[in-house]
Design an enzyme around this catalytic site. Sequence first.
Site, PDB file in Angstrom:
ATOM      1  N   CYS A 107       0.779  -1.240   0.000  1.00  0.00           N
ATOM      2  CA  CYS A 107       0.000   0.000   0.000  1.00  0.00           C
ATOM      3  C   CYS A 107       0.809   1.287   0.000  1.00  0.00           C
ATOM      4  CB  CYS A 107      -0.943  -0.005   1.201  1.00  0.00           C
ATOM      5  SG  CYS A 107      -0.085   0.167   2.769  1.00  0.00           S
ATOM      6  N   ALA A 108       2.077   1.249   0.407  1.00  0.00           N
ATOM      7  CA  ALA A 108       2.798   2.517   0.598  1.00  0.00           C
ATOM      8  C   ALA A 108       3.217   3.137  -0.739  1.00  0.00           C
ATOM      9  CB  ALA A 108       4.032   2.274   1.446  1.00  0.00           C
ATOM     10  N   PRO A 109       3.159   4.455  -0.873  1.00  0.00           N
ATOM     11  CA  PRO A 109       2.845   5.471   0.140  1.00  0.00           C
ATOM     12  C   PRO A 109       1.357   5.778   0.318  1.00  0.00           C
ATOM     13  CG  PRO A 109       3.555   6.539  -1.876  1.00  0.00           C
ATOM     14  CD  PRO A 109       3.638   5.056  -2.130  1.00  0.00           C
ATOM     15  N   SER A 125      -1.257   6.023  -2.191  1.00  0.00           N
ATOM     16  CA  SER A 125      -2.059   6.711  -3.223  1.00  0.00           C
ATOM     17  C   SER A 125      -3.321   5.920  -3.550  1.00  0.00           C
ATOM     18  CB  SER A 125      -1.261   6.885  -4.519  1.00  0.00           C
ATOM     19  OG  SER A 125      -0.034   7.458  -4.239  1.00  0.00           O
ATOM     20  N   LYS A 126      -3.126   4.618  -3.760  1.00  0.00           N
ATOM     21  CA  LYS A 126      -4.294   3.829  -4.190  1.00  0.00           C
ATOM     22  C   LYS A 126      -5.174   3.451  -2.998  1.00  0.00           C
ATOM     23  CE  LYS A 126      -1.656   2.358  -8.134  1.00  0.00           C
ATOM     24  NZ  LYS A 126      -0.304   2.647  -7.558  1.00  0.00           N
ATOM     25  N   ASP A 135       2.095  -3.055   4.131  1.00  0.00           N
ATOM     26  CA  ASP A 135       3.377  -2.818   3.448  1.00  0.00           C
ATOM     27  C   ASP A 135       4.479  -3.431   4.301  1.00  0.00           C
ATOM     28  OD1 ASP A 135       4.186  -0.917   0.908  1.00  0.00           O
ATOM     29  OD2 ASP A 135       5.865  -1.244   2.290  1.00  0.00           O
ATOM     30  N   ASP A 148       4.446  -8.821   5.684  1.00  0.00           N
ATOM     31  CA  ASP A 148       4.869  -9.362   4.401  1.00  0.00           C
ATOM     32  C   ASP A 148       3.661 -10.014   3.720  1.00  0.00           C
ATOM     33  OD1 ASP A 148       5.892 -10.745   2.295  1.00  0.00           O
ATOM     34  OD2 ASP A 148       7.500 -11.710   3.428  1.00  0.00           O
ATOM     35  N   CYS A 189       3.845  -0.448 -12.200  1.00  0.00           N
ATOM     36  CA  CYS A 189       4.239   0.751 -12.951  1.00  0.00           C
ATOM     37  C   CYS A 189       5.424   0.404 -13.852  1.00  0.00           C
ATOM     38  CB  CYS A 189       4.542   1.919 -12.022  1.00  0.00           C
ATOM     39  SG  CYS A 189       5.890   1.618 -10.882  1.00  0.00           S
TER      40      CYS A 189
HETATM   41  C1  LIG Z   1       4.334  -0.080  -6.283  1.00  0.00           C
HETATM   42  S1  LIG Z   1       4.601   0.227  -4.597  1.00  0.00           S
HETATM   43  C2  LIG Z   1       2.970   0.434  -4.013  1.00  0.00           C
HETATM   44  C3  LIG Z   1       2.369   1.781  -4.306  1.00  0.00           C
HETATM   45  C4  LIG Z   1       1.060   2.003  -3.575  1.00  0.00           C
HETATM   46  N1  LIG Z   1       0.103   0.968  -3.858  1.00  0.00           N
HETATM   47  C5  LIG Z   1       0.471   3.350  -3.894  1.00  0.00           C
HETATM   48  O1  LIG Z   1      -0.390   3.422  -4.755  1.00  0.00           O
HETATM   49  O2  LIG Z   1       0.888   4.330  -3.277  1.00  0.00           O
HETATM   50  C6  LIG Z   1       5.004  -1.345  -3.991  1.00  0.00           C
HETATM   51  C7  LIG Z   1       5.102  -1.407  -2.484  1.00  0.00           C
HETATM   52  O3  LIG Z   1       5.220  -2.781  -2.140  1.00  0.00           O
HETATM   53  C8  LIG Z   1       5.930  -2.870  -0.936  1.00  0.00           C
HETATM   54  N2  LIG Z   1       6.349  -4.281  -0.791  1.00  0.00           N
HETATM   55  C9  LIG Z   1       7.365  -4.918  -1.394  1.00  0.00           C
HETATM   56  N3  LIG Z   1       7.384  -6.219  -1.044  1.00  0.00           N
HETATM   57  C10 LIG Z   1       6.334  -6.403  -0.204  1.00  0.00           C
HETATM   58  C11 LIG Z   1       5.822  -7.528   0.506  1.00  0.00           C
HETATM   59  N4  LIG Z   1       6.398  -8.718   0.424  1.00  0.00           N
HETATM   60  N5  LIG Z   1       4.731  -7.346   1.294  1.00  0.00           N
HETATM   61  C12 LIG Z   1       4.157  -6.140   1.404  1.00  0.00           C
HETATM   62  N6  LIG Z   1       4.593  -5.039   0.741  1.00  0.00           N
HETATM   63  C13 LIG Z   1       5.667  -5.167  -0.042  1.00  0.00           C
HETATM   64  C14 LIG Z   1       7.027  -1.853  -1.103  1.00  0.00           C
HETATM   65  O4  LIG Z   1       7.534  -1.453   0.143  1.00  0.00           O
HETATM   66  C15 LIG Z   1       6.300  -0.730  -1.839  1.00  0.00           C
HETATM   67  O5  LIG Z   1       5.898   0.255  -0.952  1.00  0.00           O
END
Ligand SMILES: C[S@@+](CC[C@H](N)C(=O)[O-])C[C@H]1O[C@@H](n2cnc3c(N)ncnc32)[C@H](O)[C@@H]1O
Length: 415
Positions: free
Chosen positions: A247-249, A251-252, A270, A297, A368
């Site tokens: 979810c981070a940061p 937006s969605k 996240d 995770d 993305c």
């Molecule tokens: C594409 S970004 C997400 C952007 C977010 N959905 C938004 O719209 O703001 C991918 C995110 O996945 C997180 N991430 C990576 N591996 C992960 C895991 N195994 N479990 C949960 N989050 C994970 C990263 O820290 C990162 O913040």
Amino acid sequence: MERQLALEILLKFKQEQSYLNLTINHYFQRYTLTRQQKDFITRIVYGTVQNMLLLEYILKPHLHMRVKTFEKMLLLMSLYQHEMMDAIPDYAIINEAVELAKKKKGMKTSRFIHGVLQNVFQSSYQLDDLPPLERLSIETSHPLWLVKMLNKQYGDKETKRICHAFLEVPRHCARVNTLLISREELLKDNHWQKADLSPDGLYYTGHHIASSEAFQKGYVTVQDESSQLVARLLNPSKQDYVLDMCCAPGSKTTHLAMLMNNQGCIEAYDLYEHKIHLVEKQLTRLHVQNVQTHVGDSTTLMQVYPQETFDKILCDAPCSGLGVLARKPEIKYHDSSSMDEIMVIQEKLLENAYFLLKKGGNIVYSTCTINKKENEKQIEKFITKYPDMKKRKEVTILPYQYHSDGFYMCLLEKE
Ligand SMILES: C[S@@+](CC[C@H](N)C(=O)[O-])C[C@H]1O[C@@H](n2cnc3c(N)ncnc32)[C@H](O)[C@@H]1O
């Protein structure tokens, strides 16, 4: 002062592979700078990184020995100003570079910088003799492996358009927060323009949205237009129990909450605690109340929730980021081997999503990147393994189509 800071940022980028936006923000917080100075630094840093391979190509015949990173970056950023910033006269570029070299390294280095820049500014270069893909690689400063990969996946014409689009200045786009205000209300202020693609999108000019009243009141959030289509594709209802796996940061997540009118419930995960803090800041600023955040995770969520728990799942997976090179040009120089590891994580996320999704429920998988191996191919593999998952809609946005980020999103339904 501006060029010295630009050089320091570029050195950090080169030596530590740092993200440009984070390093720039760090410097802007440390020093008191005018808006104009900040814009100048940003332009030089991004421009130099964006065009790095072309600048290196132009510089190469004028370097007769290996140079250290300091000299190399100073030469490249000076060459960027010569090639792409017409308003700055050559003598000013050379003087500034020579002074900087003298101050940091002494007379010998400053004489070297002076000599090389004089030579290179008086010479010309040409790319005509290069084979087509190498030429495109140098001309648009995309590593050859990337140009070859895009060419294999999209063909000659599309690859050219994609690579050139990544050199354009990205359009500024925000999303309205309808929990607090309508887009129509905001459009009464002519700072905002209705976006073409997203029903929640607003274009704006200038970079200073964070200090605007609309931003501080939580009426808008910054989000690229392509990314704004993802939550709408999942289309959550007010009663839904939703899982946002990455979810981070935020937006969605905040977009989903807005579409649910702050009702139902979203479990937002996240992997990193510091990133979850960013999400929580967004939730507060945008007055979102139906989200539970978790550091965790998402490749192991099957151990946390029973099977078939969620109505809707967003899997906005970590990816190579090869759709956002206009905004984050440093990504194109990252080691391509990390893509294999990311694809394994994407696969595990999808497995967990499948387990946790109710029958009749939906998953949206999005990235993305425009690398088909992380997108179409990943989904093909997934639905082959789970034939009760049906692909309902698949969208790839290429960066030249709407001057937005390159994005992939796929709506799946469990029968
Ligand atoms: C594409 S970004 C997400 C952007 C977010 N959905 C938004 O719209 O703001 C991918 C995110 O996945 C997180 N991430 C990576 N591996 C992960 C895991 N195994 N479990 C949960 N989050 C994970 C990263 O820290 C990162 O913040």
